[in-house]
Design a protein around this motif. Structure first.
Motif, PDB file in Angstrom:
ATOM      1  N   GLN A  14      31.598  42.044  30.441  1.00  0.00           N
ATOM      2  CA  GLN A  14      31.287  43.248  29.675  1.00  0.00           C
ATOM      3  C   GLN A  14      29.821  43.647  29.873  1.00  0.00           C
ATOM      4  O   GLN A  14      29.505  44.817  30.081  1.00  0.00           O
ATOM      5  CB  GLN A  14      31.578  43.058  28.186  1.00  0.00           C
ATOM      6  N   LYS A  15      28.934  42.669  29.823  1.00  0.00           N
ATOM      7  CA  LYS A  15      27.515  42.935  30.037  1.00  0.00           C
ATOM      8  C   LYS A  15      27.286  43.465  31.450  1.00  0.00           C
ATOM      9  O   LYS A  15      26.503  44.394  31.657  1.00  0.00           O
ATOM     10  CB  LYS A  15      26.708  41.660  29.785  1.00  0.00           C
ATOM     11  N   ASP A  30      38.613  49.717  39.432  1.00  0.00           N
ATOM     12  CA  ASP A  30      39.767  49.065  38.814  1.00  0.00           C
ATOM     13  C   ASP A  30      39.308  48.212  37.643  1.00  0.00           C
ATOM     14  O   ASP A  30      38.318  47.490  37.746  1.00  0.00           O
ATOM     15  CB  ASP A  30      40.512  48.169  39.815  1.00  0.00           C
ATOM     16  N   SER A  31      40.046  48.311  36.554  1.00  0.00           N
ATOM     17  CA  SER A  31      39.764  47.503  35.369  1.00  0.00           C
ATOM     18  C   SER A  31      41.096  47.076  34.786  1.00  0.00           C
ATOM     19  O   SER A  31      41.834  47.896  34.243  1.00  0.00           O
ATOM     20  CB  SER A  31      38.969  48.315  34.343  1.00  0.00           C
ATOM     21  N   VAL A  32      41.403  45.800  34.944  1.00  0.00           N
ATOM     22  CA  VAL A  32      42.681  45.269  34.475  1.00  0.00           C
ATOM     23  C   VAL A  32      42.396  44.067  33.589  1.00  0.00           C
ATOM     24  O   VAL A  32      41.809  43.080  34.038  1.00  0.00           O
ATOM     25  CB  VAL A  32      43.588  44.853  35.656  1.00  0.00           C
ATOM     26  N   TRP A  39      39.870  41.787  35.561  1.00  0.00           N
ATOM     27  CA  TRP A  39      39.607  42.162  36.954  1.00  0.00           C
ATOM     28  C   TRP A  39      38.859  43.483  36.908  1.00  0.00           C
ATOM     29  O   TRP A  39      39.406  44.497  36.497  1.00  0.00           O
ATOM     30  CB  TRP A  39      40.917  42.303  37.713  1.00  0.00           C
ATOM     31  N   LEU A  40      37.572  43.479  37.292  1.00  0.00           N
ATOM     32  CA  LEU A  40      36.744  44.676  37.207  1.00  0.00           C
ATOM     33  C   LEU A  40      36.029  44.895  38.529  1.00  0.00           C
ATOM     34  O   LEU A  40      35.250  44.049  38.968  1.00  0.00           O
ATOM     35  CB  LEU A  40      35.723  44.535  36.077  1.00  0.00           C
ATOM     36  N   THR A  41      36.333  46.026  39.160  1.00  0.00           N
ATOM     37  CA  THR A  41      35.610  46.392  40.358  1.00  0.00           C
ATOM     38  C   THR A  41      34.899  47.718  40.125  1.00  0.00           C
ATOM     39  O   THR A  41      35.387  48.585  39.398  1.00  0.00           O
ATOM     40  CB  THR A  41      36.512  46.520  41.610  1.00  0.00           C
ATOM     41  N   ILE A  42      33.726  47.835  40.751  1.00  0.00           N
ATOM     42  CA  ILE A  42      32.942  49.060  40.683  1.00  0.00           C
ATOM     43  C   ILE A  42      32.704  49.543  42.105  1.00  0.00           C
ATOM     44  O   ILE A  42      32.850  48.774  43.070  1.00  0.00           O
ATOM     45  CB  ILE A  42      31.597  48.832  39.964  1.00  0.00           C
ATOM     46  N   THR A  43      32.313  50.806  42.226  1.00  0.00           N
ATOM     47  CA  THR A  43      32.024  51.361  43.537  1.00  0.00           C
ATOM     48  C   THR A  43      31.003  52.481  43.390  1.00  0.00           C
ATOM     49  O   THR A  43      30.609  52.832  42.273  1.00  0.00           O
ATOM     50  CB  THR A  43      33.315  51.853  44.238  1.00  0.00           C
ATOM     51  N   LEU A  53      33.079  42.217  39.948  1.00  0.00           N
ATOM     52  CA  LEU A  53      32.212  41.505  39.010  1.00  0.00           C
ATOM     53  C   LEU A  53      33.019  40.313  38.507  1.00  0.00           C
ATOM     54  O   LEU A  53      33.790  40.401  37.568  1.00  0.00           O
ATOM     55  CB  LEU A  53      31.775  42.446  37.884  1.00  0.00           C
ATOM     56  N   GLU A  54      32.850  39.218  39.196  1.00  0.00           N
ATOM     57  CA  GLU A  54      33.686  38.020  39.052  1.00  0.00           C
ATOM     58  C   GLU A  54      33.118  37.069  38.005  1.00  0.00           C
ATOM     59  O   GLU A  54      31.963  36.637  38.121  1.00  0.00           O
ATOM     60  CB  GLU A  54      33.746  37.309  40.403  1.00  0.00           C
TER      61      GLU A  54
END
Length: 127
Positions: A14-15, A30-32, A39-43, A53-54
């Motif tokens: 979250q941070k 993607d945010s699952v 599972w959060l990916t940014i672009t 962001l693992e």
């Protein structure tokens, strides 16, 4: 073949979301969420390679992130057209830099703390 997703370990998803989206201006691809798993990916705003962001929940991930941070090694690099201007703009948003813009010959680099356990390097190529 091309790179689809690269990842960095973060101590708090979250941070990391708040920092990378609100401070740096990336967008969520993607945010699952499933229970404690996220599972959060940014672009980039215009798309491209995603950054996962693992969560650094695995003991090896914790050891790795602590070791490279202690040695001042960036977890990854972001390309900038103007590192000086980017650094100034990010400092105005409260981003803490561990290295101000520095000319290193073929590039200008700077580095900042992502607040999630990583040093991130900005790179401006001169060619």
């Amino acid at each position: 073949m091309r790179i689809y997703i690269a990842s960095i370990f973060v101590d708090d998803v979250q941070k990391a979301h708040d920092f990378y989206v609100d401070k740096l201006g990336f967008v969520v691809k993607d945010s699952v969420k499933n229970g404690d798993f996220w599972w959060l990916t940014i672009t980039n705003p215009d798309g491209g390679t995603e950054l996962l962001l693992e969560p650094n929940a695995h003991p090896a991930a914790v050891a790795y992130t602590e070791a490279i941070r202690k040695d001042g090694i960036p977890a990854t690099q972001f390309l900038s057209d103007d590192v000086e201007a980017e650094t100034a703009a990010l400092k105005e948003k409260g981003v803490t830099f561990t290295m101000d813009p520095t000319d290193v010959g073929p590039s200008v680099i700077a580095a900042f703390d992502d607040t999630c356990g990583n040093i991130i390097q900005l790179v401006q190529l001169k060619h």
